[in-house]
Design an enzyme around this catalytic site. Structure first.
Site, PDB file in Angstrom:
ATOM      1  N   THR A 211       0.818  -1.215   0.000  1.00  0.00           N
ATOM      2  CA  THR A 211       0.000   0.000   0.000  1.00  0.00           C
ATOM      3  C   THR A 211       0.850   1.262   0.000  1.00  0.00           C
ATOM      4  OG1 THR A 211      -0.126   0.170   2.417  1.00  0.00           O
ATOM      5  CG2 THR A 211      -1.788  -1.205   1.332  1.00  0.00           C
ATOM      6  N   ASP A 212       0.175   2.357  -0.310  1.00  0.00           N
ATOM      7  CA  ASP A 212       0.835   3.657  -0.213  1.00  0.00           C
ATOM      8  C   ASP A 212       0.548   4.248   1.170  1.00  0.00           C
ATOM      9  OD1 ASP A 212      -1.782   4.656  -0.299  1.00  0.00           O
ATOM     10  OD2 ASP A 212      -1.622   5.288  -2.394  1.00  0.00           O
ATOM     11  N   GLN A 213       0.915   5.486   1.371  1.00  0.00           N
ATOM     12  CA  GLN A 213       0.765   6.125   2.682  1.00  0.00           C
ATOM     13  C   GLN A 213      -0.697   6.227   3.117  1.00  0.00           C
ATOM     14  OE1 GLN A 213       2.530  10.008   2.855  1.00  0.00           O
ATOM     15  NE2 GLN A 213       2.738   9.944   5.068  1.00  0.00           N
TER      16      GLN A 213
ATOM     17  N   VAL B 212      -3.850   2.509   0.507  1.00  0.00           N
ATOM     18  CA  VAL B 212      -4.445   2.039  -0.744  1.00  0.00           C
ATOM     19  C   VAL B 212      -3.409   1.207  -1.498  1.00  0.00           C
ATOM     20  CG1 VAL B 212      -5.354   2.791  -2.981  1.00  0.00           C
ATOM     21  CG2 VAL B 212      -6.022   3.998  -0.889  1.00  0.00           C
TER      22      VAL B 212
END
Length: 126
Positions: free
Chosen positions: A15-17, A20
């Site tokens: 995931t990103d920050q 997501v």
């Protein structure tokens, strides 16, 4: 063979920050679905490569994203063969969280020999 289902849980590293899933990870999940589909059908990539000198090369890959997967979601990958012949195979995928379709896709593969040139699939795999 009918479709095969396998599951994976979204890891933090995928995931990103914002929590997501990064878009390229959907293709990794499709690969997981494809390998498990083949295993359920009694085929193993490793055996095709080692025993028959046949490899599968991706020549097309598509993914339609409907909604994001997020950290800790359990994703079900439903995989089936859309088309196949002695020269190629096309897999289709549905990725779900619960009963909600979050993405769909396809990959097309051609069969290659040890020389990396197109080769027909050996008859024993029909």
């Amino acid at each position: 063979m009918p479709s095969n289902e396998t599951t994976t849980r979204v890891r933090y590293a995928e995931t990103d920050q914002m929590g997501v899933v990064y878009h390229a990870n959907y293709f990794i999940w499709m690969e997981l679905g494809r390998v498990e589909y083949c295993r359920a059908a009694g085929l193993r990539y490793r055996d095709m490569e080692k025993e028959d000198g046949i490899a599968l090369a991706v020549v097309r890959a598509e993914c339609e994203y409907r909604r994001p997967a997020r950290y800790d979601d359990e994703v079900t990958i439903r995989t089936s063969v859309a088309r196949a012949n002695r020269r190629m195979v096309e897999f289709s995928y549905e990725l779900l969280v619960g009963s909600e379709l979050i993405a769909s896709g396809l990959t097309r593969h051609i069969f290659l020999g040890k020389d990396f040139r197109p080769a027909p699939l050996p008859i024993k795999y029909y």
